[in-house]
Design a protein around this motif. Structure first.
Motif, PDB file in Angstrom:
ATOM      1  N   GLU A 138       0.830  -1.205   0.000  1.00  0.00           N
ATOM      2  CA  GLU A 138       0.000   0.000   0.000  1.00  0.00           C
ATOM      3  C   GLU A 138       0.868   1.261   0.000  1.00  0.00           C
ATOM      4  O   GLU A 138       0.521   2.266  -0.624  1.00  0.00           O
ATOM      5  CB  GLU A 138      -0.917  -0.008   1.225  1.00  0.00           C
ATOM      6  N   HIS A 139       1.996   1.179   0.687  1.00  0.00           N
ATOM      7  CA  HIS A 139       2.911   2.320   0.726  1.00  0.00           C
ATOM      8  C   HIS A 139       3.456   2.615  -0.676  1.00  0.00           C
ATOM      9  O   HIS A 139       3.557   3.779  -1.082  1.00  0.00           O
ATOM     10  CB  HIS A 139       4.057   2.029   1.704  1.00  0.00           C
ATOM     11  N   ALA A 140       3.798   1.563  -1.408  1.00  0.00           N
ATOM     12  CA  ALA A 140       4.304   1.760  -2.772  1.00  0.00           C
ATOM     13  C   ALA A 140       3.255   2.439  -3.651  1.00  0.00           C
ATOM     14  O   ALA A 140       3.576   3.338  -4.451  1.00  0.00           O
ATOM     15  CB  ALA A 140       4.713   0.410  -3.369  1.00  0.00           C
ATOM     16  N   ARG A 141       1.983   2.037  -3.505  1.00  0.00           N
ATOM     17  CA  ARG A 141       0.905   2.669  -4.282  1.00  0.00           C
ATOM     18  C   ARG A 141       0.710   4.126  -3.864  1.00  0.00           C
ATOM     19  O   ARG A 141       0.457   5.005  -4.705  1.00  0.00           O
ATOM     20  CB  ARG A 141      -0.395   1.878  -4.127  1.00  0.00           C
ATOM     21  N   LEU A 142       0.810   4.386  -2.573  1.00  0.00           N
ATOM     22  CA  LEU A 142       0.658   5.749  -2.073  1.00  0.00           C
ATOM     23  C   LEU A 142       1.764   6.648  -2.611  1.00  0.00           C
ATOM     24  O   LEU A 142       1.532   7.782  -3.026  1.00  0.00           O
ATOM     25  CB  LEU A 142       0.656   5.737  -0.545  1.00  0.00           C
ATOM     26  N   ARG A 143       2.985   6.138  -2.618  1.00  0.00           N
ATOM     27  CA  ARG A 143       4.115   6.906  -3.154  1.00  0.00           C
ATOM     28  C   ARG A 143       3.898   7.216  -4.637  1.00  0.00           C
ATOM     29  O   ARG A 143       4.186   8.336  -5.087  1.00  0.00           O
ATOM     30  CB  ARG A 143       5.423   6.138  -2.945  1.00  0.00           C
ATOM     31  N   LYS A 144       3.408   6.250  -5.376  1.00  0.00           N
ATOM     32  CA  LYS A 144       3.150   6.479  -6.799  1.00  0.00           C
ATOM     33  C   LYS A 144       2.118   7.584  -6.977  1.00  0.00           C
ATOM     34  O   LYS A 144       2.250   8.458  -7.850  1.00  0.00           O
ATOM     35  CB  LYS A 144       2.676   5.183  -7.454  1.00  0.00           C
ATOM     36  N   ALA A 145       1.069   7.581  -6.145  1.00  0.00           N
ATOM     37  CA  ALA A 145       0.034   8.612  -6.233  1.00  0.00           C
ATOM     38  C   ALA A 145       0.586   9.990  -5.903  1.00  0.00           C
ATOM     39  O   ALA A 145       0.088  11.009  -6.404  1.00  0.00           O
ATOM     40  CB  ALA A 145      -1.118   8.269  -5.282  1.00  0.00           C
ATOM     41  N   LEU A 146       1.624  10.024  -5.066  1.00  0.00           N
ATOM     42  CA  LEU A 146       2.243  11.285  -4.683  1.00  0.00           C
ATOM     43  C   LEU A 146       3.330  11.728  -5.664  1.00  0.00           C
ATOM     44  O   LEU A 146       3.943  12.782  -5.491  1.00  0.00           O
ATOM     45  CB  LEU A 146       2.854  11.157  -3.283  1.00  0.00           C
ATOM     46  N   LEU A 148       6.161  10.097  -6.180  1.00  0.00           N
ATOM     47  CA  LEU A 148       7.479   9.760  -5.643  1.00  0.00           C
ATOM     48  C   LEU A 148       8.033   8.528  -6.349  1.00  0.00           C
ATOM     49  O   LEU A 148       7.284   7.633  -6.757  1.00  0.00           O
ATOM     50  CB  LEU A 148       7.390   9.497  -4.142  1.00  0.00           C
ATOM     51  N   ALA A 149       9.343   8.473  -6.464  1.00  0.00           N
ATOM     52  CA  ALA A 149       9.998   7.353  -7.143  1.00  0.00           C
ATOM     53  C   ALA A 149       9.924   6.089  -6.295  1.00  0.00           C
ATOM     54  O   ALA A 149       9.740   6.139  -5.069  1.00  0.00           O
ATOM     55  CB  ALA A 149      11.463   7.709  -7.416  1.00  0.00           C
ATOM     56  N   ASP A 150      10.080   4.955  -6.955  1.00  0.00           N
ATOM     57  CA  ASP A 150      10.177   3.692  -6.222  1.00  0.00           C
ATOM     58  C   ASP A 150      11.327   3.787  -5.236  1.00  0.00           C
ATOM     59  O   ASP A 150      12.383   4.368  -5.525  1.00  0.00           O
ATOM     60  CB  ASP A 150      10.434   2.528  -7.187  1.00  0.00           C
ATOM     61  N   ALA A 151      11.120   3.206  -4.057  1.00  0.00           N
ATOM     62  CA  ALA A 151      12.148   3.291  -3.016  1.00  0.00           C
ATOM     63  C   ALA A 151      12.410   1.908  -2.451  1.00  0.00           C
ATOM     64  O   ALA A 151      11.528   1.040  -2.453  1.00  0.00           O
ATOM     65  CB  ALA A 151      11.698   4.231  -1.895  1.00  0.00           C
ATOM     66  N   ASP A 155      15.068  -3.169   3.701  1.00  0.00           N
ATOM     67  CA  ASP A 155      15.727  -3.146   5.001  1.00  0.00           C
ATOM     68  C   ASP A 155      15.171  -1.992   5.816  1.00  0.00           C
ATOM     69  O   ASP A 155      14.475  -1.116   5.294  1.00  0.00           O
ATOM     70  CB  ASP A 155      17.239  -2.995   4.848  1.00  0.00           C
ATOM     71  N   ARG A 156      15.487  -1.989   7.096  1.00  0.00           N
ATOM     72  CA  ARG A 156      14.919  -1.003   8.014  1.00  0.00           C
ATOM     73  C   ARG A 156      15.265   0.425   7.609  1.00  0.00           C
ATOM     74  O   ARG A 156      14.386   1.299   7.591  1.00  0.00           O
ATOM     75  CB  ARG A 156      15.422  -1.283   9.435  1.00  0.00           C
ATOM     76  N   GLU A 157      16.502   0.676   7.278  1.00  0.00           N
ATOM     77  CA  GLU A 157      16.903   2.040   6.948  1.00  0.00           C
ATOM     78  C   GLU A 157      16.262   2.512   5.644  1.00  0.00           C
ATOM     79  O   GLU A 157      15.857   3.664   5.520  1.00  0.00           O
ATOM     80  CB  GLU A 157      18.436   2.130   6.866  1.00  0.00           C
ATOM     81  N   GLY A 158      16.166   1.599   4.669  1.00  0.00           N
ATOM     82  CA  GLY A 158      15.521   1.960   3.415  1.00  0.00           C
ATOM     83  C   GLY A 158      14.040   2.248   3.593  1.00  0.00           C
ATOM     84  O   GLY A 158      13.504   3.200   3.010  1.00  0.00           O
ATOM     85  N   ARG A 159      13.369   1.423   4.391  1.00  0.00           N
ATOM     86  CA  ARG A 159      11.948   1.632   4.663  1.00  0.00           C
ATOM     87  C   ARG A 159      11.740   2.943   5.416  1.00  0.00           C
ATOM     88  O   ARG A 159      10.787   3.687   5.164  1.00  0.00           O
ATOM     89  CB  ARG A 159      11.374   0.470   5.457  1.00  0.00           C
ATOM     90  N   ALA A 160      12.628   3.234   6.359  1.00  0.00           N
ATOM     91  CA  ALA A 160      12.506   4.464   7.134  1.00  0.00           C
ATOM     92  C   ALA A 160      12.682   5.691   6.249  1.00  0.00           C
ATOM     93  O   ALA A 160      11.921   6.664   6.344  1.00  0.00           O
ATOM     94  CB  ALA A 160      13.524   4.473   8.277  1.00  0.00           C
ATOM     95  N   ILE A 164       9.787   8.525   5.625  1.00  0.00           N
ATOM     96  CA  ILE A 164      10.016   9.949   5.899  1.00  0.00           C
ATOM     97  C   ILE A 164       9.677  10.787   4.666  1.00  0.00           C
ATOM     98  O   ILE A 164       9.002  11.819   4.753  1.00  0.00           O
ATOM     99  CB  ILE A 164      11.470  10.186   6.340  1.00  0.00           C
ATOM    100  N   GLU A 165      10.140  10.331   3.508  1.00  0.00           N
ATOM    101  CA  GLU A 165       9.875  11.063   2.269  1.00  0.00           C
ATOM    102  C   GLU A 165       8.377  11.137   1.989  1.00  0.00           C
ATOM    103  O   GLU A 165       7.845  12.183   1.583  1.00  0.00           O
ATOM    104  CB  GLU A 165      10.602  10.399   1.104  1.00  0.00           C
TER     105      GLU A 165
END
Length: 277
Positions: A138-146, A148-151, A155-160, A164-165
């Protein structure tokens, strides 16, 4: 990047009732969740909200009869609330236009809103104070709607960093569910919650989480609308309580834990709250 949220942090965001309280001053949560396909989401969210501790739950949705069978104290007529929980157990693809209009009305108001599942598509562009509660997909879909690039979410740091973004772009708190739950505020602050158990990975537990957070936010909002940083702390506290209740439920079955259901977690929430109080 951020710190782990602990019991001592959570305790500061629990509201102990006093002799001067009544059902309104303890907080009223409005719940607009569930669908014909997923009616149980309403039962789980309402149950969790009651058991976390607040004065009233108002449920508005298609699962009214099921909710009242389980929790007859729930109010099912419109009235004042201090916060809203929306979207659990719904699908944006099948949402009726009248429901979309109602949800947009909530999201354009002044009251804080916990936005879950099938209402996440309405979070961008909303103006109400918001806590969104996506899992990774769901986060990936939300980022696309905003836009934002795929992220990286491996891992924990990447997800964090991704959370934040997203929070900054959305102007709202992002609670990213997972083995380690990440709570990011629009300011860029981040909190990590690791109070749970692998037994928690089962259907319906996200609906319970929404109810827990909703109860905490409604109780906090009786004095004033929480600011963004406080909403993030309340979201992290709700996640911690949710995880603690899951551990308590699993540990009842033995030292190594055992299978639990979402309703098991909701039923043990009062013990998790009482521990901290």
């Amino acid at each position: 990047m951020g710190g782990s949220w602990a019991a001592s942090d959570v305790a500061g965001f629990l509201r102990r009732p006093t002799a001067a309280d009544d059902k309104y001053s303890r907080g009223v949560l409005g719940v607009r969740t569930a669908s014909v396909e997923y009616p149980g989401a309403a039962v789980l969210g309402v149950e969790a909200a009651w058991r976390t501790g607040l004065g009233m739950v108002r449920y508005v949705g298609p699962a009214r009869d099921l909710v009242l069978q389980r929790r007859p104290e729930t109010v099912t007529v419109d009235g004042r609330v201090q916060a809203w929980l929306i979207g659990s157990g719904t699908d944006a693809a099948s949402r009726a236009s009248v429901e979309t209009h109602a949800l947009r009305g909530i999201l354009s108001g002044e009251l804080p809103v916990i936005v879950d599942a099938g209402a996440l598509d309405l979070a961008p562009g909303a103006t109400a104070p918001r806590i969104v509660t996506p899992h990774d997909r769901e986060h990936a879909r939300l980022r696309k709607a905003l836009g934002l690039a795929d992220a990286s979410q491996d891992d924990r740091e990447g997800r964090a960093a991704a959370a934040i973004e997203t929070a900054e772009a959305l102007g709202a708190t992002v609670l990213l569910k997972g083995g380690t739950t990440i709570v990011a505020a629009p300011s860029g602050s981040v909190r990590f919650v690791e109070a749970g158990t692998p037994w928690l990975a089962t259907a319906g537990t996200g609906d319970v989480l929404g109810g827990v957070i909703g109860a905490l936010v409604a109780a906090a909002a009786t004095d004033a609308i929480p600011d963004a940083e406080t909403l993030a702390a309340l979201a992290a506290s709700g996640s911690w309580l949710h995880g603690r209740a899951a551990r308590l439920a699993a540990e009842r079955l033995g030292p190594a834990g055992g299978p639990i259901t979402a309703l098991d977690v909701a039923e043990v929430l009062p013990f998790a709250v009482a521990e901290l109080l």
